[in-house]
Scaffold this motif. Structure first.
Motif, mmCIF file in Angstrom:
data_model
loop_
_atom_site.group_PDB
_atom_site.id
_atom_site.type_symbol
_atom_site.label_atom_id
_atom_site.label_comp_id
_atom_site.label_asym_id
_atom_site.label_seq_id
_atom_site.Cartn_x
_atom_site.Cartn_y
_atom_site.Cartn_z
ATOM 1 N N GLU A 598 -4.582 2.013 4.933
ATOM 2 C CA GLU A 598 -4.353 0.885 3.731
ATOM 3 C C GLU A 598 -3.229 1.075 3.145
ATOM 4 O O GLU A 598 -2.616 0.332 3.120
ATOM 5 C CB GLU A 598 -5.651 1.108 2.687
ATOM 6 C CG GLU A 598 -5.720 0.255 1.806
ATOM 7 C CD GLU A 598 -6.889 0.140 1.054
ATOM 8 O OE1 GLU A 598 -6.748 -0.312 -0.318
ATOM 9 O OE2 GLU A 598 -7.830 0.699 1.384
ATOM 10 N N GLU A 599 -2.851 2.465 2.915
ATOM 11 C CA GLU A 599 -1.541 2.800 2.148
ATOM 12 C C GLU A 599 -0.228 2.480 2.920
ATOM 13 O O GLU A 599 0.728 1.866 2.567
ATOM 14 C CB GLU A 599 -1.419 4.176 1.681
ATOM 15 C CG GLU A 599 -2.330 4.713 1.033
ATOM 16 C CD GLU A 599 -2.006 4.433 -0.660
ATOM 17 O OE1 GLU A 599 -1.069 3.812 -0.927
ATOM 18 O OE2 GLU A 599 -2.492 4.883 -1.478
ATOM 19 N N LEU A 600 -0.407 2.633 4.548
ATOM 20 C CA LEU A 600 0.517 2.476 5.357
ATOM 21 C C LEU A 600 0.321 0.986 6.134
ATOM 22 O O LEU A 600 1.203 0.599 7.014
ATOM 23 C CB LEU A 600 0.515 3.564 6.474
ATOM 24 C CG LEU A 600 0.964 4.996 5.808
ATOM 25 C CD1 LEU A 600 0.321 5.837 6.857
ATOM 26 C CD2 LEU A 600 2.364 4.944 5.538
ATOM 27 N N GLU A 601 -0.128 0.004 5.457
ATOM 28 C CA GLU A 601 -0.394 -1.265 6.093
ATOM 29 C C GLU A 601 0.851 -1.970 6.259
ATOM 30 O O GLU A 601 1.312 -2.775 7.365
ATOM 31 C CB GLU A 601 -1.405 -2.087 5.180
ATOM 32 C CG GLU A 601 -1.575 -3.408 5.810
ATOM 33 C CD GLU A 601 -2.838 -4.340 5.131
ATOM 34 O OE1 GLU A 601 -3.130 -5.410 5.551
ATOM 35 O OE2 GLU A 601 -2.870 -4.038 4.126
ATOM 36 N N SER A 602 2.071 -1.900 5.546
ATOM 37 C CA SER A 602 3.191 -2.645 5.609
ATOM 38 C C SER A 602 4.210 -1.753 6.277
ATOM 39 O O SER A 602 5.354 -2.260 6.522
ATOM 40 C CB SER A 602 3.777 -2.855 4.119
ATOM 41 O OG SER A 602 3.768 -1.838 3.286
#
Length: 796
Positions: A598-602
């Protein structure tokens, strides 16, 4: 111009030097054959000595020559000290000062514009200290210019751009320009248990990923968050950092580390669809501008191949032959040559796999190795008949040899396939080396044995004049390496840790700070190794960043705040690679994996999807179930015994083969009272006991490795590219040349008893190019294999 620093700006010459060292036959007199000048050799030796890396390098004499090689025991344990080369970047002290000011201001403010940053950084407390530092540096450098009276806004803007490019800060567009803020560090919000879990996964993946330098840097920051130790406390611990008592590694090519400054610009070009400019180590070979397509990693063969389009044709380059790769201003070609979309004609051969004693396990490995190319034709009482169909069977002959004496070729649609296979087999039994019939008699220029013809100085000068203007207009300017940069340099990280300690209330005097710098990592304590002119500034920089407290010996930082930890985009991409890669993400709990996802989605992976691939060159040993692997790891962590079948074992290490994706358990067998390796691929269940492991297991294992180590000496002949292949096969083993003459090497390989089968497999692949010198069981096994294979060879 004389060298004025021990630190490094790029890894171009360092890469060739390290690669040469890992081959075990590095010698100053012959390094020009590998694109290294004698003066570069001396320069790099001095640098490695200055930074304390020399203890990993060994030297012995052959006649009047000094032969250098690397000890690779640390590589097997997962500690690839070559990662530290990226920390030796020649950072500029003024830049570090301003970068720290920027980070301090952004730590105190959610976001700031360039104008805000300029105003805040030019406050008296910063400017006065900056001026004092620059005045001293200008005198040391013999500069005649007048030192600046303030910190120029353009200079601040350049440092902001550097931090933005690396990914430490991010830019947001506002109605009137841009504002800047610290980028999400992700890891500082994790619990201690999650950090410990992540540290193990990052350590493991650092030994698997081809971009491991980012993982090495990230792991240090995770360990700081776990332990919270000041720099003084870190130096007081003998083994500060991640302590690996879980894994060993093989077939992972430790030299991938030093090619990071090739991989990262390549990934950038692939994402932005730009052409790249290649330069080569081979003297006289011109630069090329190509459209990169993909990168292929051959773990078992220990090589990386770049596929690209050059003038409408498919081109393949070995990464270890590329000196530099730079992103150009030109967009990639849209034209894909037909050769890329059409299938190449296949070679076929008929094989018989002999069903003699013990064939079942070997046959299982063979079918998994070539599963995409095999068709079973029939089975008799004596053999299994198969058809092997592949694009280039001649390239597969070394791999086929590794399955002797069970395998023999009956026929092939291309006669040279069968002919070369058996000619090599017959030649392997000869006492003296004879070039097998059917092999090329015209020798390629071998960079391990002889230097290429050199160009005259006039030719080189003329060539430089012609290409200088063209080069400047082709390549994009302002490139900042994601790993070899100011922020990752040991100079920056040391200063950052000292300032962070002071901000967090740790008491230091100026003498304390001097001692910390004099005893920091990657700096020799030997007094005879003097700093060069541009190196002697770390104490000056440290003193410029502090103020005395009430006229006492103690000091305080000029900064009121600093981020607890900062991470770069390269480290974020490494994390994204980790959670996306099934080879390593099993080490993370589902909860942590989802949280990081979730934190690294972008965030992108390091390479675009489909642009990097691992090409199998070994048997696929992927475990049938990961449950067994997880239980073994838990038993090691909990310090308890296990049983496999009727064997009671004290598990010691999980050995992971990156080339085969297989695991073996290195364990102490309480019945045989020694260490053995057990393949875990076919193990469906183990029992975890409550009984503690063998007392002092780690000490006993260390003694076993020292006392049980074997050596094998063999002569290697320069036949069919065997020299190059040999050094790649043995890249994970400590090897050293014992003798070097015109057409052959005498090489000594060190290994442990449970590694003997791997050694035998490599020798079979090298075939007739190898002659074992020692009278030893391994030599007898090799001879028996060849003799048995010839008994069943077809008569024509």
């Amino acid at each position: 111009m004389a060298t004025t620093t021990n630190y490094i700006q790029d890894l171009a010459s360092m890469r060739q030097f390290i690669r040469s060292l890992t081959f075990g036959n590095h010698n100053r007199g012959k390094v020009n054959a590998r694109g290294i000048k004698g003066s570069q050799h001396d320069d790099i030796i001095r640098r490695l000595d200055y930074f304390g890396i020399i203890p990993h390098m060994y030297t012995h004499r052959i006649g009047k020559a000094s032969i250098h090689h690397l000890n690779k025991d640390d590589f097997i344990d997962g500690y690839n000290y070559l990662n530290s080369l990226y920390e030796l970047y020649a950072a500029v002290p003024e830049q570090i000062f301003v970068q720290l000011c920027i980070l301090a201001e952004l730590a105190d403010n959610d976001e700031l514009t360039i104008v805000n940053l300029n105003e805040n950084i030019n406050l008296d407390i910063y400017v006065e200290h900056y001026k004092d530092l620059v005045n001293v540096l200008f005198k040391k450098r013999n500069k005649k210019q007048t030192p600046p009276k303030d910190i120029d806004q353009q200079y601040i803007q350049r440092q902001v751009k550097t931090l933005e490019t690396i990914g430490i800060i991010e830019k947001t567009e506002q109605s009137k320009g841009y504002s800047y803020a610290l980028k999400n560090t992700i890891i500082d919000s994790l619990t201690k248990q999650q950090l410990e879990e992540l540290a193990l996964a990052v350590f493991f993946f650092t030994n698997v990923s081809i971009t491991s330098a980012a993982g090495h840097i990230l792991l240090q920051k995770i360990m700081y968050l776990i332990n919270g130790h000041s720099l003084k406390q870190q130096q007081d611990f003998i083994n500060y950092g991640f302590n690996n008592t879980y894994f060993t590694f093989k077939d992972n090519n430790p030299n991938n580390v030093i090619d990071g400054d090739i991989f990262y610009p390549l990934a950038d070009a692939l994402y932005r669809q730009k052409k790249v400019r290649l330069t080569f180590y081979e003297p006289g070979k011109p630069k090329e501008i190509v459209t990169p397509l993909s990168l292929h990693t051959y773990y078992g063969e220990n090589k990386n191949l770049l596929y690209s389009i050059n003038n409408g044709r498919l081109q393949i380059n070995r990464i270890d032959r590329i000196k530099s790769l730079e992103v150009t201003k030109f967009n990639s070609s849209d034209f894909i040559p037909p050769v890329l979309t059409s299938q190449k004609p296949h070679n076929t051969c008929i094989l018989h796999f002999l069903m003699s004693d013990g064939y079942e396990e070997v046959y299982d490995q063979f079918t998994r190795h070539f599963k995409e190319f095999l068709t079973i034709l029939r089975t008799t009482k004596e053999y299994i008949e198969l058809q092997l169909e592949a694009p280039d069977l001649l390239q597969l002959l070394p791999l086929l040899r590794s399955y002797l004496p069970y395998l023999y070729i009956i026929s092939s649609n291309k006669p040279s396939i069968k002919t070369k296979f058996y000619n090599n087999l017959y030649a392997s039994l000869g006492i003296e080396f004879i070039e097998p019939e059917g092999y090329k008699t015209k020798k390629k220029l071998n960079p391990f044995l002889q230097p290429p013809p050199s160009k005259t100085k006039e030719d080189n000068l003329e060539k430089k004049k012609q290409t200088k203007k063209q080069s400047e207009s082709e390549v994009e300017l302002g490139y900042v390496s994601p790993v070899l940069n100011d922020v990752n340099s040991i100079t920056f990280t040391t200063q950052y840790q000292i300032q962070l300690d002071l901000v967090n209330g740790v008491s230091y005097t100026k003498q304390d700070i001097d001692n910390l710098i004099n005893h920091r990592r990657l700096l020799t304590t030997d007094i005879y190794k003097k700093a060069l002119r541009n190196d002697d500034y770390e104490q000056l920089l440290a003193h410029s960043l502090v103020s005395s407290i009430n006229d006492t010996d103690y000091v305080e930082s000029i900064f009121s705040n600093l981020p607890l930890v900062i991470i770069s985009d390269a480290e974020r991409m490494f994390l994204k690679d980790l959670i996306s890669d099934e080879r390593a993400n099993w080490l993370l709990s589902q909860e942590l994996r989802e949280q990081l996802s979730e934190e690294l989605e972008s965030i992108d992976t390091t390479f675009p999807k489909g642009a990097w691939s691992s090409i199998p060159t070994m048997t696929d040993d992927t475990p049938l179930t990961m449950d067994v692997i997880i239980k073994c790891l838990q038993a090691i962590q909990q310090n308890v015994r296990i049983t496999i079948g009727d064997k009671e074992l004290s598990p010691c290490r999980l050995e992971y083969s990156v080339g085969s994706n297989g695991y073996s358990l290195i364990a102490y067998d309480h019945q045989d009272q020694t260490f053995l390796a057990y393949s875990l691929r076919n193990i469906e269940n183990i029992m975890v006991l409550d009984t503690p492991r063998l007392t002092e297991l780690e000490t006993i294992y260390a003694s076993y490795r020292d006392e049980s180590k074997k050596t094998l000496t063999f002569v290697l002949h320069d036949s069919n590219n065997a020299v190059d292949r040999c050094f790649n096969y043995f890249s994970n083993y400590t090897i050293q040349a014992q003798d070097v003459i015109a057409e052959e090497f005498t090489i000594e390989v060190s290994y442990l008893p449970f590694q003997e089968q791997d050694i035998l497999r490599h020798l079979l692949k090298l075939g007739c190019a190898v002659r074992i010198v020692d009278e030893c069981p391994l030599r007898e096994r090799l001879e028996m294999i060849y003799k048995t294979a010839l008994i069943h060879a077809p008569s024509n």
